[in-house]
Design a protein around this motif. Structure first.
Motif, short mmCIF file in Angstrom:
data_model
loop_
_atom_site.label_atom_id
_atom_site.label_comp_id
_atom_site.label_asym_id
_atom_site.label_seq_id
_atom_site.Cartn_x
_atom_site.Cartn_y
_atom_site.Cartn_z
N TYR A 1 5.34 15.50 0.70
CA TYR A 1 5.86 14.33 1.38
C TYR A 1 4.92 13.14 1.35
CZ TYR A 1 9.31 17.51 3.28
OH TYR A 1 10.32 18.43 3.42
N ILE A 2 5.49 11.96 1.15
CA ILE A 2 4.81 10.72 1.44
C ILE A 2 4.89 10.55 2.95
CG2 ILE A 2 4.86 8.23 1.19
CD1 ILE A 2 6.66 10.34 -1.35
N ILE B 1 1.01 6.57 3.03
CA ILE B 1 0.02 7.21 2.15
C ILE B 1 0.73 8.15 1.20
CG2 ILE B 1 -0.43 9.06 3.82
CD1 ILE B 1 -3.43 8.84 2.94
N SER B 2 0.28 8.18 -0.03
CA SER B 2 0.89 9.02 -1.05
C SER B 2 0.60 10.50 -0.80
CB SER B 2 0.37 8.61 -2.42
OG SER B 2 -1.04 8.84 -2.49
N SER C 1 10.60 10.70 -1.45
CA SER C 1 10.50 9.80 -2.59
C SER C 1 10.46 8.36 -2.12
CB SER C 1 11.71 10.00 -3.51
OG SER C 1 11.66 9.12 -4.61
N ILE C 2 9.57 7.56 -2.72
CA ILE C 2 9.50 6.14 -2.40
C ILE C 2 9.26 5.35 -3.68
CG2 ILE C 2 8.55 6.53 -0.08
CD1 ILE C 2 5.81 5.57 -1.28
N THR C 3 9.44 4.05 -3.59
CA THR C 3 9.00 3.13 -4.62
C THR C 3 8.24 2.02 -3.91
OG1 THR C 3 10.93 1.69 -4.48
CG2 THR C 3 11.08 3.59 -5.96
N ARG C 4 7.59 1.16 -4.67
CA ARG C 4 6.91 0.02 -4.06
C ARG C 4 7.88 -0.84 -3.27
NH1 ARG C 4 1.75 -1.31 -5.40
NH2 ARG C 4 0.79 -0.10 -7.06
N ALA C 5 9.12 -0.86 -3.73
CA ALA C 5 10.12 -1.71 -3.07
C ALA C 5 10.63 -1.09 -1.78
CB ALA C 5 11.28 -1.99 -4.01
N TYR D 1 12.72 6.95 4.94
CA TYR D 1 12.10 8.14 5.50
C TYR D 1 13.14 9.09 6.08
CZ TYR D 1 7.95 5.65 4.37
OH TYR D 1 6.97 5.00 3.65
N ASP D 2 12.95 10.37 5.76
CA ASP D 2 13.94 11.39 6.10
C ASP D 2 13.67 12.06 7.44
OD1 ASP D 2 13.26 12.02 2.78
OD2 ASP D 2 15.22 11.27 3.42
N TYR D 3 12.41 12.13 7.83
CA TYR D 3 12.04 12.87 9.03
C TYR D 3 11.13 12.01 9.90
CZ TYR D 3 13.68 16.57 6.01
OH TYR D 3 14.44 17.33 5.17
N TRP D 4 11.31 12.16 11.21
CA TRP D 4 10.59 11.35 12.19
C TRP D 4 10.07 12.21 13.33
CZ3 TRP D 4 9.97 6.05 11.60
CH2 TRP D 4 10.70 5.47 10.56
N GLY D 5 8.92 11.82 13.85
CA GLY D 5 8.42 12.42 15.06
C GLY D 5 9.03 11.75 16.29
N GLN D 6 8.59 12.20 17.46
CA GLN D 6 9.16 11.70 18.72
C GLN D 6 8.45 10.44 19.21
OE1 GLN D 6 6.87 13.98 18.58
NE2 GLN D 6 5.40 13.35 20.16
N GLY D 7 7.31 10.13 18.64
CA GLY D 7 6.58 8.92 18.99
C GLY D 7 5.48 9.15 20.00
#
Length: 126
Positions: free
Chosen positions: A32-33, A51-52, A101-105, A113-119
């Motif tokens: 994951y990125i 971060i890559s 997966s990401i690109t510079r754009a 982004y596919d997954y998130w924390g609770q903050g």
């Protein structure tokens, strides 16, 4: 699927520092990125840093460049955000996110982004 749990937030004075951590579990972390976003009250969620997979490439929002550093430890399945010279404008809930997966754009886009924390809450007093 990956589960993300942030920690390290708190209250700090202007000019202070905090280090946020995001622990991942589930699928292989190095697939994951990873990124950090933040959301202040009444505002949209905004990109902070990414971060890559290997950690060799990083991206920053202009507002934090030179003050914040993103890093990762793939052996410990953890991504970090070192925040220095904090300002009241940095006050927000900080979220960790993962993408396959990401690109510079697209690296700065919430929808990337596919997954998130609770903050975790960061508050900077003046």
């Amino acid at each position: 699927q990956v589960q993300l749990v942030e920690s390290g937030g708190g209250l700090v004075q202007t000019g202070g520092s905090l280090r946020l951590s995001c622990a991942a579990s589930g699928r292989t972390f190095s697939d994951y990125i990873m990124a950090w976003f933040r959301q202040a009250p009444g505002k949209e969620r905004e990109f902070v840093a990414a971060i890559s997979r290997s950690g060799s490439t990083t991206y920053y929002a202009d507002s934090v460049k030179g003050r914040f550093t993103i890093s990762r430890d793939n052996a410990k399945n953890t991504v970090f955000l070192q925040m220095n010279s904090l300002k009241p404008g940095d006050t927000a809930v900080y979220y960790c996110a993962a993408a396959t997966s990401i690109t510079r754009a697209t690296v700065r886009g919430v929808s990337t982004y596919d997954y998130w924390g609770q903050g975790t809450q960061v508050a900077v007093s003046s």
